[in-house]
Scaffold this active site. Structure first.
Site, PDB file in Angstrom:
ATOM      1  NE  ARG A   1      -4.280  -1.087  -0.316  1.00  0.00           N
ATOM      2  CZ  ARG A   1      -4.405  -2.050  -1.228  1.00  0.00           C
ATOM      3  NH1 ARG A   1      -3.389  -2.384  -2.002  1.00  0.00           N
ATOM      4  NH2 ARG A   1      -5.561  -2.680  -1.389  1.00  0.00           N
TER       5      ARG A   1
ATOM      6  CG  HIS B   1      -3.465  -0.799  -7.177  1.00  0.00           C
ATOM      7  ND1 HIS B   1      -3.881  -0.186  -6.025  1.00  0.00           N
ATOM      8  CD2 HIS B   1      -3.537  -2.126  -6.907  1.00  0.00           C
ATOM      9  CE1 HIS B   1      -4.203  -1.082  -5.115  1.00  0.00           C
ATOM     10  NE2 HIS B   1      -3.996  -2.295  -5.641  1.00  0.00           N
TER      11      HIS B   1
HETATM   12  P1  NDP Z   1      -1.614 -10.945   4.636  1.00  0.00           P
HETATM   13  O1  NDP Z   1      -2.598 -10.480   5.626  1.00  0.00           O
HETATM   14  O2  NDP Z   1      -1.617 -12.372   4.254  1.00  0.00           O
HETATM   15  O3  NDP Z   1      -0.141 -10.581   5.140  1.00  0.00           O
HETATM   16  C1  NDP Z   1       0.186  -9.330   5.684  1.00  0.00           C
HETATM   17  C2  NDP Z   1       1.582  -9.424   6.256  1.00  0.00           C
HETATM   18  O4  NDP Z   1       1.958  -8.152   6.759  1.00  0.00           O
HETATM   19  C3  NDP Z   1       1.666 -10.392   7.433  1.00  0.00           C
HETATM   20  O5  NDP Z   1       2.850 -11.147   7.354  1.00  0.00           O
HETATM   21  C4  NDP Z   1       1.735  -9.475   8.645  1.00  0.00           C
HETATM   22  O6  NDP Z   1       2.429 -10.002   9.750  1.00  0.00           O
HETATM   23  C5  NDP Z   1       2.492  -8.314   8.066  1.00  0.00           C
HETATM   24  N1  NDP Z   1       2.272  -7.109   8.852  1.00  0.00           N
HETATM   25  C6  NDP Z   1       1.128  -6.425   9.048  1.00  0.00           C
HETATM   26  N2  NDP Z   1       1.325  -5.396   9.883  1.00  0.00           N
HETATM   27  C7  NDP Z   1       2.620  -5.455  10.239  1.00  0.00           C
HETATM   28  C8  NDP Z   1       3.428  -4.674  11.093  1.00  0.00           C
HETATM   29  N3  NDP Z   1       2.941  -3.632  11.774  1.00  0.00           N
HETATM   30  N4  NDP Z   1       4.720  -5.012  11.239  1.00  0.00           N
HETATM   31  C9  NDP Z   1       5.231  -6.073  10.575  1.00  0.00           C
HETATM   32  N5  NDP Z   1       4.525  -6.860   9.734  1.00  0.00           N
HETATM   33  C10 NDP Z   1       3.230  -6.551   9.590  1.00  0.00           C
HETATM   34  O7  NDP Z   1      -1.786 -10.030   3.349  1.00  0.00           O
HETATM   35  P2  NDP Z   1      -1.404 -10.372   1.834  1.00  0.00           P
HETATM   36  O8  NDP Z   1      -0.037 -10.920   1.796  1.00  0.00           O
HETATM   37  O9  NDP Z   1      -2.500 -11.136   1.205  1.00  0.00           O
HETATM   38  O10 NDP Z   1      -1.453  -8.911   1.184  1.00  0.00           O
HETATM   39  C11 NDP Z   1      -0.615  -7.874   1.655  1.00  0.00           C
HETATM   40  C12 NDP Z   1      -1.082  -6.550   1.097  1.00  0.00           C
HETATM   41  O11 NDP Z   1      -0.766  -6.464  -0.284  1.00  0.00           O
HETATM   42  C13 NDP Z   1      -2.607  -6.334   1.115  1.00  0.00           C
HETATM   43  O12 NDP Z   1      -3.046  -5.888   2.376  1.00  0.00           O
HETATM   44  C14 NDP Z   1      -2.800  -5.284   0.053  1.00  0.00           C
HETATM   45  O13 NDP Z   1      -2.739  -4.023   0.657  1.00  0.00           O
HETATM   46  C15 NDP Z   1      -1.597  -5.484  -0.867  1.00  0.00           C
HETATM   47  N6  NDP Z   1      -1.995  -5.928  -2.198  1.00  0.00           N
HETATM   48  C16 NDP Z   1      -1.589  -5.217  -3.288  1.00  0.00           C
HETATM   49  C17 NDP Z   1      -1.897  -5.629  -4.541  1.00  0.00           C
HETATM   50  C18 NDP Z   1      -1.427  -4.890  -5.738  1.00  0.00           C
HETATM   51  O14 NDP Z   1      -1.849  -5.198  -6.848  1.00  0.00           O
HETATM   52  N7  NDP Z   1      -0.545  -3.927  -5.594  1.00  0.00           N
HETATM   53  C19 NDP Z   1      -2.695  -6.833  -4.769  1.00  0.00           C
HETATM   54  C20 NDP Z   1      -3.039  -7.524  -3.567  1.00  0.00           C
HETATM   55  C21 NDP Z   1      -2.697  -7.082  -2.336  1.00  0.00           C
HETATM   56  P3  NDP Z   1       1.787 -11.212  10.615  1.00  0.00           P
HETATM   57  O15 NDP Z   1       1.716 -12.361   9.637  1.00  0.00           O
HETATM   58  O16 NDP Z   1       2.747 -11.448  11.667  1.00  0.00           O
HETATM   59  O17 NDP Z   1       0.450 -10.761  11.047  1.00  0.00           O
HETATM   60  C1  OXD Z   2      -5.377  -5.040  -3.622  1.00  0.00           C
HETATM   61  C2  OXD Z   2      -5.717  -5.905  -4.707  1.00  0.00           C
HETATM   62  O1  OXD Z   2      -5.809  -5.244  -2.507  1.00  0.00           O
HETATM   63  O2  OXD Z   2      -5.628  -5.469  -5.858  1.00  0.00           O
HETATM   64  O3  OXD Z   2      -4.631  -4.109  -3.881  1.00  0.00           O
HETATM   65  O4  OXD Z   2      -6.063  -7.061  -4.447  1.00  0.00           O
END
Ligand code: NDP
Ligand code: OXD
Length: 312
Positions: free
Chosen positions: A227, A275
């Protein structure tokens, strides 16, 4: 009959209807604005960036499926009913897309491609000799569904892959794991190519500020596909102009689309993508949604249920 209330602007709804009907032919697919009335019977919303207040105005919605893995497009709605479960996207298409995007981007930065794109504009033959992959340290911020597939895509090249998460994880072959805010500074200091795959939460917003960016080694690169709120963009620009950060790929921004007058558009060695790092695919997402509606109806917890306290 299972009813799905679908909302997505600027994209064909027919593809989504056809994909859902292929998986579950009996579904009553309703494309916005033809959602019917809230007293029509129970329904599931399947949405991306719905108008604020829309979900609240349909009290028959049992659960909301986010069309993306991020849910900030939903939680920014002040009227979102807190009792309605939100299910984050986690289909295989999304994971494959992110693995491809991260592998492509890391390879591009490792091999100096952003600087060559800049040089090409000036007909500059200046050559760039990349280090061996085994000498390049890739650090992934976030080790959730997408961080893991990104790591798996990178290890076959021989990169030194590390990942950082909030909570500890079980060991993973060829990936060095770190967790907790007190490990972050050291993690950054030992990362040549940083990959952001964090959700937007109060803890991650502005995490990569001027000081944290300065911890990265001279000549580091940044890829952000989580993000846009993660990075202080003014600070990133200053670090790139000074050469401290050699190159970057940004797929996500605090404001999307990135305004046409934004100074980042003109920055050398920066690749901007709109994005698209991982796009939810109708076929795999339809299976995911239908599978999870079945789980809810059987009284089981759906996959990737949003934890409102964590924010992801
Ligand atoms: P998950 O919920 O599976 O994983 C999120 C990860 O972030 C976890 O490992 C979590 O740690 C870690 N995390 C969250 N907060 C913190 C923190 N404060 N400090 C350290 N680590 C932290 O999400 P996804 O992997 O499915 O997706 C991640 C993000 O990617 C989504 O939220 C979205 O915003 C973005 N995204 C972007 C896309 C794009 O096209 N650009 C497409 C899809 C998603 P823990 O496991 O320990 O909780
Ligand atoms: C996002 C997606 O969350 O595209 O960014 O899935």
């Amino acid at each position: 009959m299972t009813r799905i209330l679908f909302y997505l602007e600027d994209y064909s709804h027919d593809i989504w209807r056809d994909s859902l009907l292929k998986v579950a032919p009996g579904i009553d697919f309703r494309s916005y604005p033809d959602w019917g009335t809230p007293d029509d019977g129970p329904a599931y919303a399947f949405v991306w960036e719905p108008e604020p207040g829309l979900i609240a105005s349909y009290p028959n919605i049992r659960a909301v499926f986010s069309l993306g893995a991020g849910v900030d497009h939903l939680t920014r709605d002040p009227n979102l009913p807190p009792e309605v479960p939100i299910i984050r996207m986690g289909d295989d298409g999304l994971k494959e897309g992110m693995a491809e995007f991260v592998a492509m981007s890391v390879l591009m930065h490792h091999r100096g491609i952003p600087s060559m794109i800049t040089k090409q504009k000036n007909k500059d033959w200046g050559r760039f000799f990349a280090k061996a992959a085994k000498d390049v340290r890739v650090g992934i911020l976030g080790f959730g569904a997408l961080g893991r597939v990104a790591a798996e895509a990178l290890t076959p090249f021989g990169y030194q892959v590390a990942a950082w998460s909030r909570t500890p994880k079980n060991p993973v072959e060829d990936v060095t794991l770190h967790h907790g805010s007190d490990r972050l500074d050291d993690f950054l200091a030992n990362t040549d190519i940083l990959v952001g795959l964090l959700p937007s939460t109060p803890e991650t917003q502005g995490l990569l500020d001027k000081e944290r960016l300065s911890l990265l080694p001279e000549g580091a690169s940044i890829i952000n596909a989580g993000r846009g709120t993660l990075i202080d963009l003014d600070a990133l620009k200053a670090h790139m102009e000074s050469g401290h950060i050699a190159s970057a790929t940004l797929d996500v921004f605090p404001e999307e689309p990135l305004p046409s007058n934004h100074p980042l558009w003109g920055l050398d060695n920066l690749i901007i993508t709109p994005h698209i790092a991982a796009i939810t695919r109708p076929d795999t997402a339809a299976e995911y949604v239908v599978r999870n509606i079945a789980r809810i109806e059987q009284g089981d917890a759906p996959e990737n249920l949003l934890d409102a306290n964590r924010g992801y």
